[in-house]
Enzyme design. Structure first.
Site, mmCIF file in Angstrom:
data_model
loop_
_atom_site.group_PDB
_atom_site.id
_atom_site.type_symbol
_atom_site.label_atom_id
_atom_site.label_comp_id
_atom_site.label_asym_id
_atom_site.label_seq_id
_atom_site.Cartn_x
_atom_site.Cartn_y
_atom_site.Cartn_z
ATOM 1 N N CYS A 2 0.943 -1.135 -0.004
ATOM 2 C CA CYS A 2 -0.020 0.057 0.044
ATOM 3 C C CYS A 2 0.956 1.434 0.013
ATOM 4 O O CYS A 2 2.207 0.944 0.202
ATOM 5 C CB CYS A 2 -0.707 0.045 1.239
ATOM 6 S SG CYS A 2 -1.832 -1.676 1.505
ATOM 7 N N ARG A 27 1.377 1.219 -6.172
ATOM 8 C CA ARG A 27 1.790 0.251 -4.959
ATOM 9 C C ARG A 27 0.254 -0.182 -4.655
ATOM 10 O O ARG A 27 0.524 -1.255 -4.082
ATOM 11 C CB ARG A 27 2.422 1.059 -3.983
ATOM 12 C CG ARG A 27 3.597 1.665 -3.956
ATOM 13 C CD ARG A 27 4.008 2.341 -2.594
ATOM 14 N NE ARG A 27 4.171 1.438 -1.886
ATOM 15 C CZ ARG A 27 5.310 0.848 -1.257
ATOM 16 N NH1 ARG A 27 6.240 0.694 -2.226
ATOM 17 N NH2 ARG A 27 5.209 -0.242 -0.439
ATOM 18 N N TRP A 75 -3.802 -1.632 -1.169
ATOM 19 C CA TRP A 75 -4.103 -2.912 -1.909
ATOM 20 C C TRP A 75 -4.587 -3.978 -0.847
ATOM 21 O O TRP A 75 -3.673 -4.412 -0.032
ATOM 22 C CB TRP A 75 -2.725 -3.448 -2.574
ATOM 23 C CG TRP A 75 -2.566 -4.369 -3.416
ATOM 24 C CD1 TRP A 75 -3.100 -4.631 -4.836
ATOM 25 C CD2 TRP A 75 -2.234 -5.848 -3.102
ATOM 26 N NE1 TRP A 75 -2.935 -5.887 -5.128
ATOM 27 C CE2 TRP A 75 -2.294 -6.702 -4.385
ATOM 28 C CE3 TRP A 75 -1.694 -6.595 -1.931
ATOM 29 C CZ2 TRP A 75 -1.971 -7.818 -4.459
ATOM 30 C CZ3 TRP A 75 -1.261 -7.952 -2.054
ATOM 31 C CH2 TRP A 75 -1.636 -8.502 -3.300
ATOM 32 N N ASN A 100 1.059 -0.174 6.243
ATOM 33 C CA ASN A 100 1.478 -1.057 5.123
ATOM 34 C C ASN A 100 2.029 -2.444 5.664
ATOM 35 O O ASN A 100 2.817 -2.284 6.572
ATOM 36 C CB ASN A 100 2.691 -0.328 4.300
ATOM 37 C CG ASN A 100 2.992 -0.912 3.092
ATOM 38 O OD1 ASN A 100 2.426 -1.866 2.460
ATOM 39 N ND2 ASN A 100 3.983 -0.355 2.237
ATOM 40 N N GLY A 101 1.712 -3.420 5.133
ATOM 41 C CA GLY A 101 2.395 -4.719 5.497
ATOM 42 C C GLY A 101 1.314 -5.614 5.696
ATOM 43 O O GLY A 101 -0.035 -5.380 5.612
ATOM 44 N N GLU A 483 8.334 -14.016 -20.264
ATOM 45 C CA GLU A 483 8.109 -12.510 -20.123
ATOM 46 C C GLU A 483 7.023 -12.121 -20.868
ATOM 47 O O GLU A 483 6.168 -11.376 -20.521
ATOM 48 C CB GLU A 483 9.509 -11.929 -20.311
ATOM 49 C CG GLU A 483 9.451 -10.514 -19.915
ATOM 50 C CD GLU A 483 8.858 -10.055 -18.651
ATOM 51 O OE1 GLU A 483 8.738 -10.636 -17.786
ATOM 52 O OE2 GLU A 483 8.660 -8.977 -18.605
ATOM 53 N N LYS A 487 3.632 -10.563 -19.730
ATOM 54 C CA LYS A 487 3.179 -9.119 -20.025
ATOM 55 C C LYS A 487 1.506 -9.074 -20.496
ATOM 56 O O LYS A 487 1.017 -8.601 -19.991
ATOM 57 C CB LYS A 487 3.872 -8.274 -21.083
ATOM 58 C CG LYS A 487 5.240 -7.954 -20.692
ATOM 59 C CD LYS A 487 5.372 -6.959 -19.765
ATOM 60 C CE LYS A 487 5.508 -7.306 -18.327
ATOM 61 N NZ LYS A 487 6.624 -7.405 -17.633
ATOM 62 N N GLU A 490 -0.896 -10.141 -17.877
ATOM 63 C CA GLU A 490 -0.876 -8.868 -16.603
ATOM 64 C C GLU A 490 -1.765 -7.820 -17.263
ATOM 65 O O GLU A 490 -2.567 -7.326 -16.252
ATOM 66 C CB GLU A 490 0.471 -8.462 -16.612
ATOM 67 C CG GLU A 490 1.423 -8.825 -15.667
ATOM 68 C CD GLU A 490 2.689 -8.331 -15.395
ATOM 69 O OE1 GLU A 490 3.141 -8.042 -14.343
ATOM 70 O OE2 GLU A 490 3.312 -8.027 -16.373
ATOM 71 N N HIS A 506 4.555 -32.813 -25.958
ATOM 72 C CA HIS A 506 4.000 -33.215 -24.646
ATOM 73 C C HIS A 506 2.932 -32.694 -23.954
ATOM 74 O O HIS A 506 2.906 -32.817 -22.707
ATOM 75 C CB HIS A 506 5.592 -33.129 -23.873
ATOM 76 C CG HIS A 506 6.869 -33.684 -24.359
ATOM 77 N ND1 HIS A 506 6.657 -35.240 -24.638
ATOM 78 C CD2 HIS A 506 7.934 -33.315 -24.750
ATOM 79 C CE1 HIS A 506 7.940 -35.546 -25.067
ATOM 80 N NE2 HIS A 506 8.602 -34.316 -25.377
ATOM 81 N N LYS A 606 2.439 -2.916 -7.964
ATOM 82 C CA LYS A 606 3.820 -2.783 -8.426
ATOM 83 C C LYS A 606 4.854 -3.300 -7.642
ATOM 84 O O LYS A 606 5.736 -4.053 -7.655
ATOM 85 C CB LYS A 606 4.210 -1.262 -8.485
ATOM 86 C CG LYS A 606 5.745 -0.813 -9.217
ATOM 87 C CD LYS A 606 5.762 -1.178 -10.656
ATOM 88 C CE LYS A 606 6.943 -0.980 -11.109
ATOM 89 N NZ LYS A 606 7.083 -1.992 -12.408
HETATM 90 C C1 G6P Z 1 5.248 -7.364 -8.899
HETATM 91 C C2 G6P Z 1 5.336 -6.471 -9.818
HETATM 92 C C3 G6P Z 1 6.065 -7.188 -11.193
HETATM 93 C C4 G6P Z 1 7.470 -7.568 -10.403
HETATM 94 C C5 G6P Z 1 7.543 -8.215 -9.304
HETATM 95 C C6 G6P Z 1 8.765 -8.436 -8.665
HETATM 96 O O1 G6P Z 1 4.509 -8.533 -9.211
HETATM 97 O O2 G6P Z 1 4.047 -6.271 -10.476
HETATM 98 O O3 G6P Z 1 6.151 -6.359 -12.207
HETATM 99 O O4 G6P Z 1 8.248 -8.056 -11.683
HETATM 100 O O5 G6P Z 1 6.618 -7.748 -8.434
HETATM 101 O O6 G6P Z 1 9.189 -7.083 -8.134
HETATM 102 P P1 G6P Z 1 10.796 -6.810 -8.016
HETATM 103 O O7 G6P Z 1 10.564 -5.084 -7.723
HETATM 104 O O8 G6P Z 1 11.064 -7.679 -7.136
HETATM 105 O O9 G6P Z 1 11.393 -6.844 -9.288
#
Ligand code: G6P
Length: 611
Positions: A2, A27, A75, A100-101, A483, A487, A490, A506, A606
């Site tokens: 958060c 966040r 969040w 936060n936490g 990746e 993307k 997400e 397989h 994020k």
């Molecule tokens: C979250 C973000 C991702 C990121 C991951 C790891 O899930 O949405 O974009 O890759 O955390 O975050 P970091 O800050 O450790 O790279």
């Protein structure tokens, strides 16, 4: 995950809190709120479900002003996103907190408090902290001591900001396991979970250590460490400009960040490679001995950063000829790994605050590794502060939840790590020169790839109505396929999976039909011919193929096969970064067509500072 903002000043701080929340929205963004004190009056609290914009609308209807206040963007972890679960939470006698936490022992504390007659109005773990502070304050008399007594009882991770009606000149801050900073102004002070929130009002920051509790007044800051001793923490100047976290001319942060990649990578390489060599400055003098002794590498990360590690494994084994293992941090931390002699532990993270990655690092420090290195984008982060060696990516603030420039700068940073390791494990200066040259060329190659934007935008029209997609790659391109799939899911919510192409038969081949687009990343490498055979298997089942390929790879467009020609002469060492870019653009344009929230996709955040 958060966002917290707080301010104490001689002016109305509400606009500062709102701007801070807006900057922290990455966040978490399912609800927002603030609590404001003006002089000795009563707390005014306002909370809304949804994004910060909703809180702004509410403020326009019910204006609030004050000189001291705390605010939050949430969040959800405990309790659904709703007004009653939004922060700040208030206990008796006007004590308000934002948190936060995650508090792991909240149920136990809640039970005790209920027996003492406290009424709960939310399902959050946070409300427990508010009442607990009230409980201690009755006995101890002042809010600072009450917060100290409360945090001593908490198990889990937290950053807390607290205000109280009977202490209208101060705000209390506490941290353990979640980031929080104090912004130092002229006769005014601020707090936030991230420096980015406060850049419009200050560049001077104090970073709290684990277990610190601070009392912040307009003209002073008092910090006490976890043992109760007065502590001095350095005031540091941030070099970030206030608009580093703005969208500028771009429609979305993600698009801006995709386009920033050439510059971000160039910055990451600057003063670290020169004259065909990797300079000692890259990893610092302490690293030399570590690299000399290193016999194996363990990489740990989450999300996109994990994919960067998965690419690096190929390079480390192939170029430096050292065994390398890569693991997702949330899994690694619950294993009991056998650590071979002289193994270097590498953690990769954009934020440097991801709870699982941090926990893995802390565990590694007790496990007999040769040393710990973090590759990270945030200089003041916990990961950086707790690692012995550090290589900072210099991507600048990344705001879009889907990571883009952080990933490609991580790949280049890992490229430097490979060169550094290879130096001590048999690479001659000529090879080093070649590898350094390859790295330096990456920004230019990405620049060229960005010219494919219009082509990919058109391509996206053929994806937007699909429900599934399959991404294929071989060797070091398999993590790039992963990746690309990440993307797409997400931000466009299209279900996407990645497979090493040799594994198709397989299982995943059973899914292939005309409704399942198959995307292949096909640079000109040793596995190209193998990949071609795998793609034939897809065509034979009527699958629609989209191949991102080198002009010399020999792929020809035909019915059901679309070839997107990538820049010429992309080497093995460059392909992972360069071929990522069109996949980022594909996800972006699909999301635009589907009308999803590109920068703040549903249910995600994020920075994942909770387990
Ligand atoms: C979250 C973000 C991702 C990121 C991951 C790891 O899930 O949405 O974009 O890759 O955390 O975050 P970091 O800050 O450790 O790279």
């Amino acid at each position: 995950m958060c966002g917290i903002v707080g301010a104490i000043a001689d002016r109305n701080i509400v606009p500062i809190l709102i701007e801070g929340l807006r900057r922290l929205e990455y966040r978490g963004y399912d609800s927002a709120g603030l609590a404001i004190l003006n002089g000795t009056g009563h707390l005014r609290r306002l909370r809304t479900v949804g994004k910060v914009r909703k809180l702004q609308d509410a403020l326009a209807e019910t204006p609030v002003e004050g000189h001291l206040g705390i605010a939050h963007t949430r969040w959800a972890t405990h309790g659904v996103p709703s007004e009653r679960n939004a922060h700040p939470h208030i206990s008796r006698d006007g004590i308000a907190i934002v948190h936060n936490g995650i508090i792991e022992n909240h149920e136990e504390l809640r039970e005790e408090l209920s027996k003492l007659g406290y009424q709960f109005t939310s399902e959050t773990d946070t409300e427990v902290i508010a009442h607990r502070i009230h409980f201690h304050k009755q006995k101890l008399g002042d809010i600072f001591r009450a917060v100290r007594a409360t945090v001593a009882e908490l198990e889990g991770a937290y950053a807390l900001a607290v205000v109280s009606e009977d202490a209208p000149d101060s705000m209390i801050l506490a941290r353990a396991g979640c980031p929080v900073v104090i912004g130092v102004g002229n006769n005014e002070n601020f707090v936030a979970s991230d420096v980015a929130a406060l850049l419009p009002v200050t560049r001077k920051f104090i970073f709290l250590d684990e277990g610190d509790v601070a009392e912040i007044r307009r003209t002073s800051v008092r910090i006490v460490d976890h043992e109760g001793n007065n502590a001095q923490r350095e005031v540091r100047e941030s070099s970030l400009s206030a608009d580093a976290a703005e969208k500028g001319e771009y429609a979305h942060y993600m698009l801006k960040e995709i386009h920033e990649q050439p510059r971000a990578i160039a910055q990451t390489l600057e003063e670290r490679v020169a004259g065909g060599k990797l300079l000692e400055a890259a990893f610092g003098p302490l690293a030399t001995e570590v690299f000399r002794r290193c016999e194996a590498v363990q990489i740990v990360a989450c999300g996109t950063s994990y994919h960067a590690g998965a690419v690096a494994k190929y390079y480390i084994e192939q170029i430096a000829r050292l065994p390398c293992w890569v693991e997702i941090a949330s899994e690694y931390r619950y294993r009991n790994p056998v650590v071979p002699k002289n193994t270097l532990f590498v953690s990769i993270s954009q934020s440097g605050e991801t709870a699982d990655t941090l926990a893995a690092l802390r565990m590694a420090k007790q496990s007999g590794y040769l040393s710990t290195l973090s590759i990270c984008n945030v200089p003041e982060s916990s990961l950086v502060r707790e690692s012995e060696l550090v290589l900072l990516t210099r991507a600048g603030p990344e705001i879009g939840v889907a990571s883009t420039k952080a990933f490609t700068t991580q790949l280049c940073a890992l490229g430097m790590l490979v060169i550094a390791l290879a130096k001590f494990h048999g690479t001659d200066p000529e090879r080093e020169r070649g590898l350094v040259q390859r790295l330096i060329e990456i920004p230019g190659l990405i620049e060229k790839t960005l010219h494919l934007d219009e082509t990919i935008k058109k391509l996206a029209e053929r994806f937007a109505d699909k429900h599934h997609a399959l991404f294929l790659g071989r060797g070091q391109m398999h993590p790039i396929a992963m990746e690309g799939a990440l993307k797409l899911k997400e931000i466009s919510y299209i279900h996407a999976e990645a497979y090493p192409a040799g594994e198709l038969k397989h299982g995943p081949l059973a899914l292939v039909d005309a409704d399942m687009p198959v995307i292949a990343v096909a640079p000109n490498n040793d596995l190209l011919e193998k990949l071609k055979s795998n793609l034939q298997e897809v065509r034979a089942r009527g699958g629609e193929l989209y191949v991102f390929a080198d002009p010399d790879s020999g792929f020809q467009p035909s019915e059901g096969v679309t070839v997107i020609t990538m820049p010429k002469h992309v080497s093995h060492f460059q392909a992972s970064a360069v071929y990522t870019v069109p996949l980022q653009l594909l996800a972006y344009h699909c999301a635009i067509l589907k009308g999803t929230d590109v920068d703040q996709p549903r249910n995600l955040a994020k920075s994942v500072t909770v387990e």
